[in-house]
Design an enzyme around this catalytic site. Structure first.
Site, PDB file in Angstrom:
ATOM      1  N   ARG A   1       0.480  -1.179   0.145  1.00  0.00           N
ATOM      2  CA  ARG A   1      -0.239  -0.228  -0.165  1.00  0.00           C
ATOM      3  C   ARG A   1       0.959   1.150   0.202  1.00  0.00           C
ATOM      4  NH1 ARG A   1      -2.886  -3.498   3.309  1.00  0.00           N
ATOM      5  NH2 ARG A   1      -4.448  -4.079   2.299  1.00  0.00           N
TER       6      ARG A   1
ATOM      7  N   LYS B   1       3.089  11.125 -11.545  1.00  0.00           N
ATOM      8  CA  LYS B   1       1.846  10.031 -12.212  1.00  0.00           C
ATOM      9  C   LYS B   1       3.058   8.624 -12.324  1.00  0.00           C
ATOM     10  CE  LYS B   1      -1.049  12.943 -14.863  1.00  0.00           C
ATOM     11  NZ  LYS B   1      -1.309  13.582 -16.371  1.00  0.00           N
TER      12      LYS B   1
ATOM     13  N   GLU C   1       8.591  18.126 -25.020  1.00  0.00           N
ATOM     14  CA  GLU C   1       8.022  18.096 -23.788  1.00  0.00           C
ATOM     15  C   GLU C   1       8.881  19.674 -23.072  1.00  0.00           C
ATOM     16  OE1 GLU C   1       5.809  17.208 -22.194  1.00  0.00           O
ATOM     17  OE2 GLU C   1       5.823  14.674 -23.080  1.00  0.00           O
TER      18      GLU C   1
ATOM     19  N   LYS D   1       6.439  22.673 -14.492  1.00  0.00           N
ATOM     20  CA  LYS D   1       6.004  21.938 -14.533  1.00  0.00           C
ATOM     21  C   LYS D   1       5.459  21.317 -12.553  1.00  0.00           C
ATOM     22  CE  LYS D   1       4.630  16.751 -14.377  1.00  0.00           C
ATOM     23  NZ  LYS D   1       4.989  15.719 -15.589  1.00  0.00           N
TER      24      LYS D   1
ATOM     25  N   GLU E   1      -4.790  16.353 -10.451  1.00  0.00           N
ATOM     26  CA  GLU E   1      -5.202  17.123 -12.506  1.00  0.00           C
ATOM     27  C   GLU E   1      -7.072  16.977 -12.244  1.00  0.00           C
ATOM     28  OE1 GLU E   1      -3.498  15.381 -16.073  1.00  0.00           O
ATOM     29  OE2 GLU E   1      -5.235  14.146 -16.594  1.00  0.00           O
TER      30      GLU E   1
ATOM     31  N   ARG F   1      -3.827  21.040 -13.647  1.00  0.00           N
ATOM     32  CA  ARG F   1      -2.772  20.231 -14.434  1.00  0.00           C
ATOM     33  C   ARG F   1      -2.867  19.626 -15.769  1.00  0.00           C
ATOM     34  NH1 ARG F   1       0.321  15.488 -10.511  1.00  0.00           N
ATOM     35  NH2 ARG F   1       1.877  14.554 -12.540  1.00  0.00           N
TER      36      ARG F   1
ATOM     37  N   ASN G   1      -0.884  18.362 -20.704  1.00  0.00           N
ATOM     38  CA  ASN G   1      -1.331  17.211 -21.156  1.00  0.00           C
ATOM     39  C   ASN G   1      -2.028  17.831 -22.715  1.00  0.00           C
ATOM     40  OD1 ASN G   1      -1.683  15.115 -19.470  1.00  0.00           O
ATOM     41  ND2 ASN G   1      -4.008  15.602 -18.934  1.00  0.00           N
TER      42      ASN G   1
ATOM     43  N   HIS H   1      -0.968  15.331 -25.910  1.00  0.00           N
ATOM     44  CA  HIS H   1      -1.039  14.241 -25.261  1.00  0.00           C
ATOM     45  C   HIS H   1      -1.779  13.311 -25.969  1.00  0.00           C
ATOM     46  CE1 HIS H   1       2.331  15.958 -23.124  1.00  0.00           C
ATOM     47  NE2 HIS H   1       2.299  14.536 -22.459  1.00  0.00           N
TER      48      HIS H   1
ATOM     49  N   HIS I   1      -1.134  10.259 -27.838  1.00  0.00           N
ATOM     50  CA  HIS I   1      -1.052   8.825 -27.083  1.00  0.00           C
ATOM     51  C   HIS I   1      -2.162   7.775 -27.769  1.00  0.00           C
ATOM     52  CE1 HIS I   1      -1.295   9.822 -22.252  1.00  0.00           C
ATOM     53  NE2 HIS I   1       0.303  10.237 -22.831  1.00  0.00           N
TER      54      HIS I   1
ATOM     55  N   HIS J   1       7.789   8.491 -27.623  1.00  0.00           N
ATOM     56  CA  HIS J   1       6.451   8.902 -26.794  1.00  0.00           C
ATOM     57  C   HIS J   1       6.265  10.909 -27.105  1.00  0.00           C
ATOM     58  CE1 HIS J   1       3.664  10.861 -23.770  1.00  0.00           C
ATOM     59  NE2 HIS J   1       4.674  11.153 -23.334  1.00  0.00           N
TER      60      HIS J   1
END
Length: 281
Positions: free
Chosen positions: A120, A142, A184, A226, A236, A240, A244, A247, A251, A264
Site C-alpha cells: 500500500r 503520475k 516536452e 511543472k 489533475e 494540471r 497534457n 497528449h 497517446h 513518446h
C-alpha cells in the site's frame, strides 16, 4: 548543482540537477527512511550507470539489491509490474524500503506504480536518465502502465521522495531520444512560459549540441514550470490538465501505431501540431 522544490506540504521534495550526481549517495540517503533500497533499471541503462549508483549507495552503508527489466514502451505492462513485485517479495522488502528507478520514463512509471502498490505504498526515488524523463515524467507523481486499450490507463498518483537528474546520463542518450525529449521542453513554453519559449527559439541548436549550461537551464526551467502546476493541482482536477497539451492525439498515435513504434516525445510533438491546428479551425 541546481535545485527545484515541488511544494506539497509535508510531501514536498527536491529535484536536483547537475553532473556527477549518481555518485552523491548522501543526496539519496537524506530522503530514505532506512538504509535499504531496491534499484530498478533497464537493460540499456544498467550497463552504463547501475554500477556507479549501486557502488555509491553501498559505500554509504545502504543495503542494495537490483532488478533489470527489458527496455522499451512495449514493456510498460503488467508483466514488468509483476516482475518488480516478485523481486520485492522474494527479497523480503519492507514498507520502509526505498524503491529507486534508474532509467527513462517507462522505468520510472512502472517502478513508481510498483512503489505505490507494494504494501500500500513504499518510498520512491526517481533517477531519470533521458531528457524527457528529467523534464516531465519523473516529476509530479503520475505512475502507471499501459493497457492494450489505452496508454497509462492503469496507475496511481504516488509522489517520489526525490528526483535526481544527473546530466552525465544525457551524454549517452541517442540523438532521436534527445530530440523527442525536446518536445516536452517546448511544451512548457507553449502552455505557460512565453519568455522560456523565446529563449528556446534562440537556443535550440545549443540544446541539440548538448551544451551543458543550456541543458541545465532548460531542464531547471521546465521543472520549475511543472512543479508550480503540480503544486497547484496535484491530482489533475483542473489546471494540471494543461500539461497534457498534445497528449490526447499523441497517446492515440502511440496506441494506434503500436507501443514503441513512435517515441513518446515524437507522438507528443505531432499531437501538439494536431491540437494547434484543431484549435485554429
Amino acid at each position: 548543482m541546481r535545485s527545484v522544490t515541488v511544494e506539497l506540504g509535508s510531501r514536498s521534495y527536491p529535484i536536483h540537477i547537475g553532473r556527477g550526481l549518481l555518485s552523491r549517495a548522501e543526496l539519496l540517503l537524506a530522503r530514505m527512511s532506512v538504509p535499504r533500497a531496491v534499484v530498478v533499471s533497464n537493460e540499456v541503462v544498467a550497463p552504463l550507470y547501475l554500477d556507479r549508483l549501486v557502488t555509491a549507495l553501498r559505500g554509504a552503508g545502504v543495503d542494495v539489491s537490483t532488478l533489470v527489466l527489458p527496455d522499451g514502451e512495449i514493456h510498460k505492462d503488467r508483466a514488468s509490474l509483476d516482475a518488480i513485485h516478485d523481486a520485492l517479495l522474494a527479497g523480503c522488502a519492507e514498507r520502509s524500503t526505498t524503491l529507486i528507478a534508474l532509467g527513462g520514463g517507462v522505468t520510472g512509471d512502472v517502478a513508481g506504480f510498483a512503489a505505490a502498490t507494494y504494501q500500500r505504498g513504499m518510498p520512491f526515488i526517481q533517477v531519470p536518465t533521458t531528457l524527457l524523463a528529467q523534464v516531465d515524467s519523473s516529476v509530479g507523481g503520475k505512475t502507471g502502465i499501459n493497457h492494450p486499450l489505452g496508454k497509462n490507463m492503469i496507475g496511481a498518483f504516488h509522489q517520489p521522495r526525490l528526483v535526481l537528474a544527473d546530466l552525465d546520463t544525457l551524454d549517452t542518450l541517442p540523438e532521436r531520444e534527445l530530440k523527442a525529449g525536446l518536445a516536452e521542453v517546448i511544451k512548457y513554453g507553449l502552455i505557460r512560459d512565453r519568455e522560456f519559449l523565446a529563449w528556446l527559439e534562440e537556443n535550440v541548436e545549443r540544446l541539440t549540441a548538448r551544451e551543458a549550461e543550456a541543458l541545465a537551464f532548460a531542464i531547471e526551467r521546465s521543472c520549475i514550470d511543472k512543479a508550480q502546476v503540480v503544486a497547484a493541482d496535484e491530482t489533475e482536477s483542473g489546471l494540471r490538465a494543461i500539461l497534457n497539451f498534445g497528449h490526447s492525439f499523441g497517446h492515440a498515435i502511440e496506441a494506434g501505431a503500436g507501443y514503441g513504434v513512435w517515441l513518446h516525445g515524437e507522438a507528443v510533438a505531432a499531437g501538439t501540431m494536431m491540437a494547434a491546428e484543431l484549435s485554429h479551425r
